[in-house]
Design a protein around this motif. Structure first.
Motif, short mmCIF file in Angstrom:
data_model
loop_
_atom_site.label_atom_id
_atom_site.label_comp_id
_atom_site.label_asym_id
_atom_site.label_seq_id
_atom_site.Cartn_x
_atom_site.Cartn_y
_atom_site.Cartn_z
N VAL A 66 0.86 -1.18 0.00
CA VAL A 66 0.00 0.00 0.00
C VAL A 66 0.90 1.23 0.00
N GLU A 67 0.64 2.17 -0.92
CA GLU A 67 1.46 3.39 -1.00
C GLU A 67 0.78 4.53 -0.26
N PHE A 68 1.60 5.29 0.44
CA PHE A 68 1.15 6.46 1.19
C PHE A 68 1.96 7.67 0.74
N GLY A 69 1.36 8.86 0.89
CA GLY A 69 2.10 10.11 0.70
C GLY A 69 2.56 10.40 -0.70
N LYS A 70 1.75 10.08 -1.69
CA LYS A 70 2.15 10.35 -3.07
C LYS A 70 2.36 11.85 -3.32
N GLY A 71 1.66 12.69 -2.58
CA GLY A 71 1.69 14.13 -2.83
C GLY A 71 3.04 14.79 -2.62
N HIS A 72 3.81 14.31 -1.65
CA HIS A 72 5.10 14.96 -1.37
C HIS A 72 6.24 14.41 -2.24
N VAL B 17 4.20 0.12 2.00
CA VAL B 17 4.28 -0.83 3.10
C VAL B 17 3.51 -2.09 2.72
N VAL B 18 4.15 -3.24 2.92
CA VAL B 18 3.53 -4.52 2.63
C VAL B 18 2.95 -5.08 3.93
N PRO B 19 1.62 -5.31 3.95
CA PRO B 19 1.02 -5.85 5.17
C PRO B 19 1.66 -7.19 5.55
N ARG C 21 6.38 11.60 9.18
CA ARG C 21 4.99 11.46 9.64
C ARG C 21 4.23 10.48 8.74
N THR C 22 4.45 10.58 7.43
CA THR C 22 3.80 9.68 6.47
C THR C 22 4.24 8.24 6.70
N ARG D 132 1.89 2.28 11.06
CA ARG D 132 0.82 2.03 12.05
C ARG D 132 -0.44 1.49 11.37
N THR D 133 -0.79 2.08 10.24
CA THR D 133 -2.02 1.70 9.53
C THR D 133 -1.93 0.27 8.99
N VAL D 134 -0.87 -0.03 8.29
CA VAL D 134 -0.76 -1.31 7.61
C VAL D 134 -0.38 -2.44 8.57
#
Length: 175
Positions: A39-45, A107-109, A163-164, A170-172
């Motif tokens: 799962v990818e996070f923070g594409k914006g930065h 992040v890979v669960p 932070r991302t 934490r999420t995954v």
């Protein structure tokens, strides 16, 4: 151009090639991660990060050429040693994280947080390498404006990035 300036430009180009190698590893690892439900996070930065790091390399060369400053051996050789140490730290991080290392936040669960190597001592040792190199690489040839501008722009980027990453983990990892 002086001989020391030629050597400095060659060093910056070499670091640029190292970045291309990092991107190749990153692309390979992204494919690996997505194939396993990453799962990818923070594409914006991410685009800002690419521009900032590319700007660091360009700024080093441009400032060194335009400023006309000479190579200062005490500063230059010390900063070169820091650059080499930061490269070693970065590749230690990459090797310890293996397929989990990426320039993006993926992040890979189920894989869990890596706690070996430099991660035994710091949560984000790769960013020590980024900060150290962002200061040291320009200062190898007294490009202090580039070092200052990169550092000031990198502070908020790293705040967002860390932070991302923490949110992603934490999420995954708690699913």
């Amino acid at each position: 151009m002086t001989q020391s300036l030629w050597w400095y430009v060659a060093l910056v180009v070499l670091v640029g090639f190292e970045r291309v190698a990092e991107l190749a590893v990153s692309l390979r690892n992204a494919k690996w991660s997505f194939a396993r439900g990453g799962v990818e996070f923070g594409k914006g930065h991410y685009p800002f990060m690419v521009v900032l790091h590319t700007g660091l390399l360009a700024g080093c060369v441009v400032e060194a050429i335009v400023s006309g400053r000479s190579f200062e051996p005490a500063l230059g050789w010390t900063m070169l040693a820091v650059v080499v140490a930061m490269q070693a730290l970065r590749w230690w991080c990459i090797s310890v994280l293996g397929h989990q290392w990426n320039t993006r936040v993926i992040v890979v669960p189920g894989l869990g947080r890596v706690t070996g190597g430099p991660y035994r001592f710091l949560r984000h040792p790769n960013y020590v390498a980024v900060v150290g190199e962002g200061i040291a690489l320009p200062l190898v040839h007294s490009a202090w404006i580039t070092a200052l501008v990169f550092t000031l722009l990198n502070i908020p980027l790293l705040a967002v990035r860390i932070r991302t990453e923490e949110t992603a983990l934490r999420t995954v990892l708690t699913r």
